[in-house]
Each structure stands twice: as structure tokens, then as C-alpha cells.
Design a protein around this motif. Sequence first.
Motif, PDB file in Angstrom:
ATOM      1  N   ASN A 126     -13.026  10.153 -11.322  1.00 39.21           N
ATOM      2  CA  ASN A 126     -12.603   9.335 -10.199  1.00 39.21           C
ATOM      3  C   ASN A 126     -12.959  10.023  -8.879  1.00 39.21           C
ATOM      4  O   ASN A 126     -12.503  11.139  -8.621  1.00 39.21           O
ATOM      5  CB  ASN A 126     -11.084   9.122 -10.303  1.00 39.21           C
ATOM      6  N   TRP A 138     -14.324   0.679  -4.494  1.00 37.14           N
ATOM      7  CA  TRP A 138     -14.020   1.306  -5.777  1.00 37.14           C
ATOM      8  C   TRP A 138     -13.814   0.302  -6.905  1.00 37.14           C
ATOM      9  O   TRP A 138     -14.113   0.594  -8.062  1.00 37.14           O
ATOM     10  CB  TRP A 138     -12.763   2.174  -5.609  1.00 37.14           C
ATOM     11  N   SER A 173     -11.708  -4.882  -2.746  1.00 39.60           N
ATOM     12  CA  SER A 173     -10.469  -4.296  -2.233  1.00 39.60           C
ATOM     13  C   SER A 173     -10.729  -2.843  -1.896  1.00 39.60           C
ATOM     14  O   SER A 173     -11.436  -2.158  -2.630  1.00 39.60           O
ATOM     15  CB  SER A 173      -9.375  -4.397  -3.302  1.00 39.60           C
ATOM     16  N   THR A 228       1.970  -2.938   2.210  1.00 42.90           N
ATOM     17  CA  THR A 228       1.196  -3.204   0.996  1.00 42.90           C
ATOM     18  C   THR A 228       1.675  -4.460   0.283  1.00 42.90           C
ATOM     19  O   THR A 228       0.894  -5.373   0.016  1.00 42.90           O
ATOM     20  CB  THR A 228       1.290  -1.987   0.050  1.00 42.90           C
ATOM     21  N   ALA A 229       2.965  -4.506  -0.009  1.00 39.04           N
ATOM     22  CA  ALA A 229       3.482  -5.615  -0.806  1.00 39.04           C
ATOM     23  C   ALA A 229       3.235  -6.950  -0.105  1.00 39.04           C
ATOM     24  O   ALA A 229       2.981  -7.969  -0.750  1.00 39.04           O
ATOM     25  CB  ALA A 229       4.973  -5.417  -1.062  1.00 39.04           C
ATOM     26  N   TRP A 255      -8.732   0.824  -0.228  1.00 32.12           N
ATOM     27  CA  TRP A 255      -7.516   1.458   0.255  1.00 32.12           C
ATOM     28  C   TRP A 255      -7.900   2.812   0.804  1.00 32.12           C
ATOM     29  O   TRP A 255      -8.970   3.329   0.493  1.00 32.12           O
ATOM     30  CB  TRP A 255      -6.495   1.605  -0.867  1.00 32.12           C
ATOM     31  N   SER A 256      -7.058   3.347   1.648  1.00 28.06           N
ATOM     32  CA  SER A 256      -7.331   4.667   2.201  1.00 28.06           C
ATOM     33  C   SER A 256      -6.013   5.306   2.592  1.00 28.06           C
ATOM     34  O   SER A 256      -5.126   4.635   3.098  1.00 28.06           O
ATOM     35  CB  SER A 256      -8.243   4.527   3.426  1.00 28.06           C
ATOM     36  N   ASP A 257      -5.928   6.596   2.330  1.00 29.21           N
ATOM     37  CA  ASP A 257      -4.768   7.394   2.694  1.00 29.21           C
ATOM     38  C   ASP A 257      -5.170   8.307   3.826  1.00 29.21           C
ATOM     39  O   ASP A 257      -6.085   9.091   3.665  1.00 29.21           O
ATOM     40  CB  ASP A 257      -4.442   8.347   1.530  1.00 29.21           C
ATOM     41  N   LYS A 279     -17.479  -5.109 -16.182  1.00 32.77           N
ATOM     42  CA  LYS A 279     -16.891  -5.999 -17.197  1.00 32.77           C
ATOM     43  C   LYS A 279     -17.822  -7.158 -17.492  1.00 32.77           C
ATOM     44  O   LYS A 279     -18.063  -7.503 -18.639  1.00 32.77           O
ATOM     45  CB  LYS A 279     -15.541  -6.538 -16.705  1.00 32.77           C
ATOM     46  N   ALA A 314      -0.058  -9.477  -0.717  1.00 34.89           N
ATOM     47  CA  ALA A 314      -0.347 -10.278  -1.918  1.00 34.89           C
ATOM     48  C   ALA A 314      -0.627 -11.758  -1.620  1.00 34.89           C
ATOM     49  O   ALA A 314      -1.584 -12.326  -2.168  1.00 34.89           O
ATOM     50  CB  ALA A 314       0.789 -10.119  -2.925  1.00 34.89           C
ATOM     51  N   PHE A 328      -7.994  -6.595   1.223  1.00 32.97           N
ATOM     52  CA  PHE A 328      -8.590  -7.517   0.260  1.00 32.97           C
ATOM     53  C   PHE A 328      -9.629  -8.347   0.988  1.00 32.97           C
ATOM     54  O   PHE A 328      -9.465  -8.659   2.176  1.00 32.97           O
ATOM     55  CB  PHE A 328      -7.527  -8.422  -0.363  1.00 32.97           C
ATOM     56  N   ARG A 336      -4.153 -12.298  -0.500  1.00 29.33           N
ATOM     57  CA  ARG A 336      -5.126 -12.165  -1.589  1.00 29.33           C
ATOM     58  C   ARG A 336      -5.257 -13.507  -2.312  1.00 29.33           C
ATOM     59  O   ARG A 336      -6.354 -13.946  -2.633  1.00 29.33           O
ATOM     60  CB  ARG A 336      -4.666 -11.062  -2.545  1.00 29.33           C
ATOM     61  N   LYS A 396      -1.141   4.362   4.966  1.00 33.75           N
ATOM     62  CA  LYS A 396      -1.871   3.713   3.885  1.00 33.75           C
ATOM     63  C   LYS A 396      -2.535   2.460   4.415  1.00 33.75           C
ATOM     64  O   LYS A 396      -1.874   1.553   4.907  1.00 33.75           O
ATOM     65  CB  LYS A 396      -0.886   3.286   2.797  1.00 33.75           C
ATOM     66  N   LEU A 397      -3.844   2.438   4.300  1.00 32.25           N
ATOM     67  CA  LEU A 397      -4.573   1.217   4.620  1.00 32.25           C
ATOM     68  C   LEU A 397      -4.913   0.535   3.317  1.00 32.25           C
ATOM     69  O   LEU A 397      -5.286   1.193   2.349  1.00 32.25           O
ATOM     70  CB  LEU A 397      -5.893   1.547   5.304  1.00 32.25           C
ATOM     71  N   GLN A 398      -4.818  -0.783   3.305  1.00 33.56           N
ATOM     72  CA  GLN A 398      -5.255  -1.508   2.128  1.00 33.56           C
ATOM     73  C   GLN A 398      -5.874  -2.822   2.579  1.00 33.56           C
ATOM     74  O   GLN A 398      -5.431  -3.417   3.562  1.00 33.56           O
ATOM     75  CB  GLN A 398      -4.096  -1.770   1.175  1.00 33.56           C
TER      76      GLN A 398
END
Lengths: 61, 392
Positions: free
Chosen positions: B41, B293, B326, B378-379, B328-330, B301, B382, B339, B385, B335-337
Motif C-alpha cells: 500500500n 487509490w 475517491s 466525513t460521514a 483522501w488525505s491526512d 475487478k 455520503a 468523491f 456520493r 482529513k480531506l475526503q
Amino acid sequence: MKVTVDMDKCQHYGQCCFEAPDVFELDADGKLQYVADVAEERRADVESAADVCPMQAIVVE
Amino acid sequence: MTGIVIVGAGLGGLRTAESARAAGYQGPITIVGEESHLPYNRPPLSKEALSTGVAVDDLHFRRKPSVDDVTWHLGAPAIGSDLVARTVTLADGTVLSFQALVAATGIRPRRLPIDGPQAGCIVLRTADDALQLRERLIPGAQVVILGAGFIGCEVAATAIKLGCTVHVVAIDTEPMIRPLGAELGSAMRVRHEHHGVHFHLGRFVTGFVGDEQITRVTVDDGTELAADVVVEAVGSVANVEWLAGNGLDLSDGLLVDDAMAVIDAPCPMFAVGDIARHPNAWFPGPARRIEHWNMPTETGKRAGQSLAAVLSGAPMDTAAFAAMPSFWSDQYSHKLQSFGMPGLADHITVVAGSPDGPCIAEYRRDGQLVGVVGIDMTAELAPYRKQLMGQQ
């Protein structure tokens, strides 16, 4: 099937919740909650959840 | 013939192999990798692993038992290929034959031609790169970072945490401006400055100074920055040279269809991950490469399913490919996230909170939602998205 999340690694991004919402959930504080004992027929989605975890914190046995 | 050969032993190669097995393919699979490591990873290399010490064993992906019988050919990159003869040639002289080929060779850091000594200038892509950088990030070290994208910003935050002095030189006017836009980019700059990072934005490096080792970096406004280590994080180049001479368009990775099959390939051939320029039903427009990522998993898949079909003589699923990019970054405690594809936007609106604290921004193009970014929220992302997936 046994599901374990390494809570030292978990950063609560919630990506797993999209793959298996019945197993993984972010609570009102944005913290990950999950079900540790999951029916075998949910394996495909739970493995997908483990695959998409950015921190690779989910172990499925 | 040796079944499937996957060139590239990163996340995309691994997921492709696992998916082919899951779809019923039982024949041989060989995975070729330039690095000597099994798939690991990479995102922690600029964050946790860089800060606490790099142990590649801790970064390996868990591999599904279905790929226990895969042949790993590691430590030798592919240097050539003949798609009509169906062979790949590796740097150690090995020639592998295949029935179906997967290109999963990813990207490498772009290098700038900068005058002066080069010793002390490090890029960050591999675990070995991170090890080399980690050794130099000692308290008091003067770190000059070229580039203010995600890797540059994450390394800046980690270096600050390790007690280094950090200067960031970038041609962009705000950090991470392409994905985030100016307002959130500026808000992240303020957070970095609060932690002590010095930005030189709208600027470029004109030279490295020193005898054998770089000791100073000169900037186009005349500034000279003392440097114990330079980190070059100015974008990436697709690793496609090993496919030259086969008549494929290699100008921007490999163009694939909805099944991840490479357009115009004279043999069964698929591309996954950072180098796959693919259509995406949720984000119409030209096929695009997306260096996030989660895309190697999504494209891998699909490619695995296509491989299993082709090699059993069944028709490939031609349904439209749809995947949600998507990132994300710390950085520090933030925290960035995201979509979607915020970089496509022509209009950005902060819809919750405020950029100097937790917030969410909507990214729209021609009025349509194309992306969402949250800082420390973050939450709450959703529902956006879902909207991006057309399930409003």
C-alpha cells in the motif's frame, strides 16, 4: 465469518460502509461501528469492503 | 502459452488476478514487478509510514488465497513487448509468452530538468524512496519540497511533525489547487502555514547549488533556500515505454473500453489502474486516467471478469463501466475526503461549515454536481456520493 477492524489503523473514512452498509456504519460522531459476526453469504461484499479500506484495517476470516 | 501475464505488481495487478480467479479463471497467472516487493500500500509512504519508519512488511496487501498459485516475477521490469507474437521481455532477459496480457505498470514521478548537482533530490513513489527520505527527515533538517499537490503537502505535514523546516515551491497559486480549487486550497495553505510551512507559490526552481550534494535551491524570484534534502513531487508519467513499437497510442496511458480491453490491441489485452484511460458512465466526457487509490481496485475487478470471459471463450460483459473516484488525505489532524471529479468543476460552493474549519464544498460543471470535498467532515459526504451516482 469473523470481521475485525484494527482500530489503531482505522481513520473512519467510511469507504467500507458503501460496500457493506449492513456490516459497517459511521455513527453520529463519525466513528466506525461494525458487526464482528457476519453471515457467510455476505462474504463478497465484506471482502469488497476490506479491499477498499484506504488504511487496509479490515481483516475477514 | 502461459495464460495471463500481468505486468505490474501493485494494487491493480493484484486485484486483477483476484478478480479473474473469482470469475472462474483457473489457468496460470504470472505477475511481473519492477520492485522486489509483493504488492504493498503506497499512500502511507507520505504519511504514517514516513513518520514512524517504513517497514514494507507492514504495508503488504493481504492476498486472497485464490492467488496463492500465482507466479511472481519480481525485481525485473518489462522492457519490451511484441503483442502479435504475444511475448513480454523483462530486464533480466526473461521472455514470457501469454494468452492474455494486462498492463498494470502504473506511473512514476515526473522529473524536472534542473541545473546543478542532483544528489539529495528525492522522489517519493516506492517504499525504497520512502526509506531514503525518512533517513533525511531528522529534526532541524531543512526540507525543500517542489510541488504543492497531495504528495508535496503530505510530505510537508509529515516533515513538520518530525521537526524539520519546510519550504514548498510550486508553480500553482494555491496548494492542491487542481482537485480542490482556490478557496479550499487556500484554506489548506493557511493550515499548513499555521504549522510553520513556508510557501513560495507561483514560483519555480531555477537551480540546485552545491558541490556534489545539493545545499541550496534557487527560486525564480531570486530567493535562495538552504536545503538538506529536496523532495520532487511535481506530477507523474505513465509507465508505458515497454509497449512501444506495437502501434498503440501511448500518449496518455492506454485507452480502454468499458471492459478494460485496450483499444486497437492485436491480442487479448487489458489495462488497469493509473495507466488505464477509461470511460466512466457517472462522469460523461472523454475517457480519462484517474490516479486515485481506489481506481486500481475498480478497474482491476472489471478487467479480471473480462479476462475470465475471454479465456473461456465467452463474450465479455460490455455494460458501461461506472466507478466513483475517491481520494483522501491526512495532513496534521485534518482529513480531506472527496468523491467524484472535483477537478472538472467550473463552479465551487461551500455548502456546509466554513473553509477555516470543518466544511463541505460542492463542485459543479454546467450546473451538474461532479464532485464533493469535505475537510474534517466525513460521514456527511455520503449523500453527495449517492447524488453523484445519479440516485438522488
